[in-house]
Design an enzyme around this catalytic site. Structure first.
Site, PDB file in Angstrom:
ATOM      1  N   LYS A 140       2.391   9.909   8.184  1.00  0.00           N
ATOM      2  CA  LYS A 140       1.650   9.442   9.368  1.00  0.00           C
ATOM      3  C   LYS A 140       2.124  10.015  10.715  1.00  0.00           C
ATOM      4  CE  LYS A 140      -1.020   5.680   7.627  1.00  0.00           C
ATOM      5  NZ  LYS A 140      -0.659   5.062   6.355  1.00  0.00           N
TER       6      LYS A 140
ATOM      7  N   ASP B 162       9.321   3.052   1.689  1.00  0.00           N
ATOM      8  CA  ASP B 162       8.124   3.737   2.162  1.00  0.00           C
ATOM      9  C   ASP B 162       8.001   3.490   3.662  1.00  0.00           C
ATOM     10  OD1 ASP B 162       5.649   4.630   2.852  1.00  0.00           O
ATOM     11  OD2 ASP B 162       4.588   3.744   1.150  1.00  0.00           O
TER      12      ASP B 162
ATOM     13  N   PHE C 136       0.866  -1.191   0.000  1.00  0.00           N
ATOM     14  CA  PHE C 136       0.000   0.000   0.000  1.00  0.00           C
ATOM     15  C   PHE C 136       0.893   1.228   0.000  1.00  0.00           C
ATOM     16  CE2 PHE C 136      -2.399   3.492   1.785  1.00  0.00           C
ATOM     17  CZ  PHE C 136      -3.577   3.409   1.072  1.00  0.00           C
TER      18      PHE C 136
END
Ligand SMILES: *Cc1c(COP(=O)(O)O)cnc(C)c1O
Length: 400
Positions: free
Chosen positions: A249, A220, A135
């Site tokens: 995040k 990532d 993702f």
């Protein structure tokens, strides 16, 4: 019209339905706890999906954001601010960035990935290798790297040139990387896939494979970074230096921010003036929030705490010996509890009704990514309740 039921029907008549019907209407939080508008309290073991690193209402974040709001919220990238410069320097420091490294500040994870895709394109090659079940975000560039068919297929054709290989398989990665590969993009631990930890040596292999092929290694760390797995970034635990890292995040502790760190002068030189940009990215409000988060993680020793509390949680869940629990995987405070039956959704509902927020990340796994400030005693409240919650989620268990 202030109770949950009323608010949720207003939600459904006003908010685009891409998220489905939320299960709670939250009003505020404190530490690792949140309250809904009906006055119920929950232990937040998801932390806004690995975002609320300092929990809710942390005094350091409140003070930093309040001060910055009173000074300047936004100035555009025609100008800079002390906060923006300090944050870029701090990100270089915590990524152990070699000389010549540079930071691009954005507003979200998917934008950090877009910047990485554009960086990769500037190598002159067009291929990108990503992993199955990866993702990387929802904008159409990042979506091309994301693997899940249900997210991608309604929007194809997407960015061409992306190949997906089985995650954790070094041979498959080596076979997929060609002279046309601009970049390999990988999560050090796959988050949305259900907290999947690759075999030891996988990231080192990825580093060697990309270096030999002249391709970039982009990691990532949007979910794994900012202390969550026990160090600033998971790649540091693997002892490698990638060419670029994406961050978001946890970085702003809930204030929207993302970043691409291009490591080394070769990677940093790929994007020239005018080739990328953003209006909001790098604004002093988000930068001040991020600086407060990074300072607090360091000052409060939250990386060591993530390691210790995460191990405590895993050991205690293992020690329950419950037949429905197959494993506790992950690192630090990024964890999944694997289940022998596809009961993650009813388990999350039972947990919520008992005052615990957990995330049914897969049919047979719940994810825990609590605030890094969560106490061991708070985690114990959940572990103590877990056997009962599992029995509620699988009522047949009780029949002999
Ligand atoms: C959440 C996430 C993204 C996307 O971030 P957004 O801020 O939602 O755009 C990308 N990559 C990983 C690994 C993530 O966990």
């Amino acid at each position: 019209m202030t109770g949950s039921e009323d608010l949720l029907s207003r939600y459904e008549n006003a908010v685009l339905g891409v998220f489905g019907r939320p299960s709670l209407v939250l009003s505020h939080g404190d530490g690792a706890w949140v309250w809904d508008v009906d006055g119920n309290r929950y232990l937040d073991l998801v932390g806004g999906i690995a975002v609320n690193a300092l929990g809710h209402n942390h005094p350091a974040l409140v003070a930093a954001v309040s001060k910055q709001v009173s000074e300047a919220v936004h100035v555009s990238n025609l100008f800079t601010t002390p906060a923006q410069i300090a944050l870029a320097e701090r990100l270089l420091a915590i990524t152990d960035a070699p000389p010549g490294s540079r930071v691009f500040l954005a507003n979200s994870g998917t934008e950090a990935i877009e910047a990485a895709v554009k960086l990769a394109r500037r190598t002159g090659r067009t291929g990108i290798v990503a992993a199955e079940n990866a993702f990387h975000g929802r904008t159409t560039g990042a979506l091309a790297l994301t693997h899940k068919a249900a997210y991608r297929e309604p929007f194809e054709p997407l960015l061409p040139g992306v190949t997906h290989v089985p995650y954790g398989d070094s041979d498959a990665l080596a076979a997929a990387v060609t002279p046309e590969t601009s970049a390999v993009v990988l999560e050090p631990i796959q988050g949305e896939a259900g907290v999947v930890v690759p075999p030891a040596g996988y990231l080192r292999d990825a580093r060697e494979i990309t270096r030999a092929a002249g391709a970039l290694l982009v990691l990532d760390e949007i979910q794994t970074g900012i202390g969550r797995t026990g160090s600033w970034f998971a790649f540091q635990e693997a002892g490698i230096v990638p060419d670029a890292v994406t961050v978001a995040k946890g970085l702003g502790g809930g204030v929207p921010i993302g970043a691409l760190v291009a490591l080394g002068s070769d990677a940093a030189a790929l994007l020239a003036p005018g080739q990328h940009g953003t209006t909001f990215g790098g604004n002093p409000l988000a930068a001040s929030a991020a600086l407060a988060v990074l300072d607090t993680i360091e000052r409060e020793g939250l990386m060591d705490h993530a390691t210790e509390a995460g191990r405590h949680l895993a050991d205690r869940v293992d020690a329950l010996g419950h037949p429905l629990v197959t494993e506790v995987r992950g690192r630090g405070l990024l964890r999944a509890i694997g289940l022998a039956e596809p009961v993650a959704a009813p388990l999350a509902t039972a947990a919520r009704d008992a005052g615990f927020i957990v995330n049914p990340v897969a049919p047979s796994a719940i994810r825990l990514a609590p605030p890094l400030v969560v106490g061991v005693d708070e985690l114990d409240l959940f572990v103590d309740a877990l056997p009962g919650l599992l029995d509620t989620a699988l009522p047949d268990q009780e029949t002999p």
